[in-house]
Write an enzyme that holds these catalytic residues in place. Structure first.
Site, PDB file in Angstrom:
ATOM      1  N   GLU A  11      -8.334 -25.803  88.161  1.00  0.00           N
ATOM      2  CA  GLU A  11      -8.962 -26.607  87.100  1.00  0.00           C
ATOM      3  C   GLU A  11      -8.796 -28.093  87.391  1.00  0.00           C
ATOM      4  OE1 GLU A  11      -7.887 -25.297  82.950  1.00  0.00           O
ATOM      5  OE2 GLU A  11      -6.398 -24.210  84.120  1.00  0.00           O
ATOM      6  N   ASP A 198     -10.149 -12.422  80.322  1.00  0.00           N
ATOM      7  CA  ASP A 198      -9.815 -11.001  80.192  1.00  0.00           C
ATOM      8  C   ASP A 198      -9.813 -10.633  78.715  1.00  0.00           C
ATOM      9  OD1 ASP A 198      -6.817 -11.015  79.150  1.00  0.00           O
ATOM     10  OD2 ASP A 198      -6.949 -12.539  80.711  1.00  0.00           O
TER      11      ASP A 198
END
Length: 231
Positions: A11, A198
């Protein structure tokens, strides 16, 4: 100046690539990259994983850089059926699901001797982020709701059900509420941005590996657009 905290190396690497006039300073084992993104002065840093790392990082941004807002990007597990892998959750508010002082008579999630245990995201930042999502990642779902944080990776159905029942969370992760609490204590507006990697259930370990890269790409696109829109 805007503080941007990422928990994952990729990131931060992606955001650094978009930064010009970069100055680097090391503090508390973290690398703080100060420069210009989207025409705005910003500091980008990887906090590391977990609430302590996140809180220390946030306080440095306040004390050393005098940031006027904190944006935290990252990935999380969905706690709701309607929130799918790849979607983005913006923090209406945050709390710590592993704060448990019930032995002293406090409800789950309540921090003893604190006025506040649920920390609200900045309404203006939420509104701008929704606009930016529609512009740069229109193909994904965007949800505004509660981010619940704790020092654990949630990967079983029983824990997921417990989090949903007790805290009405939209997603679960390991840093957001600590950043939010630090921002609140310092009266600094904040926004937690979580891309869903997820479903926080028995498939979480497999899904995380597959969708982590996609989730990071979505978060980075959003942050770049958000910085361009902020006054």
């Amino acid at each position: 100046m805007i503080g941007i905290i990422g928990a994952m190396s990729q990131e931060v690497a992606n955001l650094k690539e978009a930064m010009s006039s970069v100055e680097v300073k090391s503090m508390a084992g973290m690398e703080f990259y100060r420069g210009i993104i989207g025409g705005r002065e910003a500091v980008v840093v990887r906090s590391g994983i977990g609430k302590v790392n996140a809180a220390v990082c946030s306080q440095i941004l306040v004390d050393h850089y005098g940031v006027t807002a904190i944006i935290n990007t990252g990935i999380a597990g969905s706690l709701r059926n309607e929130i799918n892998i790849g979607d983005i959750v913006l923090s209406r508010d945050t709390l710590q699901h592993d704060m448990d002082a019930t032995g002293f008579g406090y409800p789950l999630g309540v921090i003893p001797q604190m006025e506040q245990s649920v920390f609200r995201g900045d309404e203006r930042l939420i509104s701008l982020a929704r606009e930016c999502c529609a512009a740069v990642v229109p193909e994904i779902g965007v949800h505004v709701g509660r981010v619940v944080s704790g020092d654990q990776f949630v990967s079983d159905k029983a824990k997921k059900a417990w989090l949903t029942e007790n805290f009405d969370g939209f997603c679960t992760e390991m840093e957001g509420a600590a950043i939010a609490q630090t921002a609140w204590l310092n009266q600094v507006p904040f926004l937690i941005i979580r891309a869903i990697s997820d479903k926080a259930d028995d498939s979480a370990e497999m899904d995380y590996e597959v969708f982590e890269k996609q989730a990071i790409e979505h978060s980075v696109k959003l942050v770049k657009a958000l910085l361009e829109k902020m006054d």
